[in-house]
Scaffold this motif. Structure first.
Motif, PDB file in Angstrom:
ATOM      1  N   ALA A 145       0.529  -1.151   0.109  1.00  0.00           N
ATOM      2  CA  ALA A 145       0.100  -0.028  -0.073  1.00  0.00           C
ATOM      3  C   ALA A 145       0.742   1.462   0.003  1.00  0.00           C
ATOM      4  O   ALA A 145       0.655   2.217  -0.699  1.00  0.00           O
ATOM      5  N   LEU A 146       2.144   1.406   0.851  1.00  0.00           N
ATOM      6  CA  LEU A 146       2.764   2.355   0.826  1.00  0.00           C
ATOM      7  C   LEU A 146       3.459   2.694  -0.488  1.00  0.00           C
ATOM      8  O   LEU A 146       3.814   3.722  -1.004  1.00  0.00           O
ATOM      9  N   GLU A 147       3.994   1.405  -1.337  1.00  0.00           N
ATOM     10  CA  GLU A 147       4.362   1.566  -2.453  1.00  0.00           C
ATOM     11  C   GLU A 147       3.586   2.017  -3.616  1.00  0.00           C
ATOM     12  O   GLU A 147       4.083   2.864  -4.448  1.00  0.00           O
ATOM     13  N   GLU A 148       2.110   1.863  -3.360  1.00  0.00           N
ATOM     14  CA  GLU A 148       1.168   2.394  -4.397  1.00  0.00           C
ATOM     15  C   GLU A 148       1.133   3.781  -4.250  1.00  0.00           C
ATOM     16  O   GLU A 148       1.033   4.749  -4.879  1.00  0.00           O
ATOM     17  N   LEU A 149       1.133   4.249  -2.794  1.00  0.00           N
ATOM     18  CA  LEU A 149       1.270   5.744  -2.611  1.00  0.00           C
ATOM     19  C   LEU A 149       2.428   6.587  -3.269  1.00  0.00           C
ATOM     20  O   LEU A 149       2.180   7.525  -3.852  1.00  0.00           O
ATOM     21  N   GLN A 178      11.673   3.766   7.408  1.00  0.00           N
ATOM     22  CA  GLN A 178      13.085   3.390   7.213  1.00  0.00           C
ATOM     23  C   GLN A 178      13.597   2.192   6.985  1.00  0.00           C
ATOM     24  O   GLN A 178      14.604   2.028   6.506  1.00  0.00           O
ATOM     25  N   MET A 179      12.525   1.228   6.830  1.00  0.00           N
ATOM     26  CA  MET A 179      12.860  -0.164   6.154  1.00  0.00           C
ATOM     27  C   MET A 179      13.306  -0.101   4.934  1.00  0.00           C
ATOM     28  O   MET A 179      12.722   0.920   3.984  1.00  0.00           O
ATOM     29  N   GLY A 180      14.240  -0.647   4.475  1.00  0.00           N
ATOM     30  CA  GLY A 180      14.779  -0.716   2.838  1.00  0.00           C
ATOM     31  C   GLY A 180      13.584  -0.805   2.034  1.00  0.00           C
ATOM     32  O   GLY A 180      13.585   0.032   0.956  1.00  0.00           O
ATOM     33  N   ILE A 181      12.630  -1.449   2.225  1.00  0.00           N
ATOM     34  CA  ILE A 181      11.509  -1.909   1.103  1.00  0.00           C
ATOM     35  C   ILE A 181      10.581  -0.508   0.950  1.00  0.00           C
ATOM     36  O   ILE A 181      10.066  -0.162  -0.128  1.00  0.00           O
TER      37      ILE A 181
END
Length: 281
Positions: A145-149, A178-181
């Motif tokens: 979901a964060l990647e979609e944002l 702060q996680m790499g992903i």
């Protein structure tokens, strides 16, 4: 006696004992209380919106983040901004796109690509109004979901995202980002604001202001009771609200014009989780 009768009796007691227009520390405050620190953060958020920036507001539970967001969104001029608020974070990436479509007044489609196109059209339809999207409890969003944002912020032809994004969450939000992903999304954020636990002085000022809002100008809490109230609240105005109301109810039942430490102890028994916080070292 039904709930309406109980409410009427409490209202009568509040008026006769202290001249209060309503129960203090309730959600329907006549005027929102903005401490100097909240006002500073509100000003900073307004500046960030004016600069069309994207960032984070984080802090512990119960310190006023949701209240601050509400004040922030309501303060933005309707002639310059269009605001969107999502409060449900336990959704999939696909559901997030659907929710955004509905927020934009568009009927979501079945295919992801169609929904992305609709969202892009929705931003464009805002015309001269700058979109401001706020996501609460953002620490619960999945990595997808964060990647979609992040991808949505890349839709503009230049380096300026097509909307301002404010991620609101607890102390776990920044470590999650702060996680790499999540590094690509983090690199697009331009500010991080903190709302921490309130100091005893801030809570004492808060108590005084909330009492005055309902017409109580005398010292309702005895000094030791006020000290206990502030200690038990553990820096959280939300917890203070719950405890103060229960203590007021105890005082009403005993027809007391002041709230003592005994009333606070009785209130703590009704909120055992607060009592445990108060007793922990």
């Amino acid at each position: 006696m039904n709930a309406t009768d109980n409410s009427r009796d409490i209202d009568t007691a509040l008026k006769s004992l202290w001249g209060a227009s309503q129960m203090p520390f309730g959600p329907a405050a006549p005027k929102p209380y903005l401490s100097p620190r909240l006002q500073l953060l509100l000003n900073q958020l307004a500046q960030m919106a004016a600069l069309r920036s994207t960032g984070i507001l984080q802090g512990p539970n119960g310190v006023g983040k949701t209240f601050l967001v509400q004040q922030f969104l309501s303060s933005l001029p309707d002639k310059r901004f269009k605001t969107f608020l999502l409060t449900h974070s336990s959704v999939t990436a696909t559901d997030l796109l659907r929710l955004l479509c509905r927020q934009l007044g568009l009927a979501p489609r079945n295919r992801r690509s169609d929904n992305i196109a609709l969202i892009h059209q929705g931003w464009q339809a805002c015309d001269r109004l700058w979109p401001v999207l706020v996501l609460e409890e953002a620490q619960n969003f999945s990595a997808l979901a964060l990647e979609e944002l992040r991808l949505l912020t890349c839709q503009s032809k230049d380096t300026q995202p097509p909307f301002s994004l404010l991620l609101v969450g607890d102390q776990q939000l920044l470590p999650r980002l702060q996680m790499g992903i999540n590094a690509p999304l983090l690199s697009r954020l331009s500010f991080c604001l903190h709302l921490d636990h309130w100091s005893p002085t801030e809570l004492a000022q808060y108590v005084k202001a909330r009492l005055q809002q309902v017409g109580i100008h005398s010292d309702l809490f005895e000094p030791q009771a006020l000290q206990l109230l502030i200690q038990a609240a553990n820096g959280s105005p939300r917890l203070l609200n719950h405890l103060a109301q229960r203590a007021i109810q105890q005082a009403i039942e005993q027809n007391s014009q002041t709230i003592s430490s005994a009333h606070l102890q009785q209130a703590l028994e009704l909120l055992p989780w607060l009592a445990q916080l108060h007793q922990s070292p």
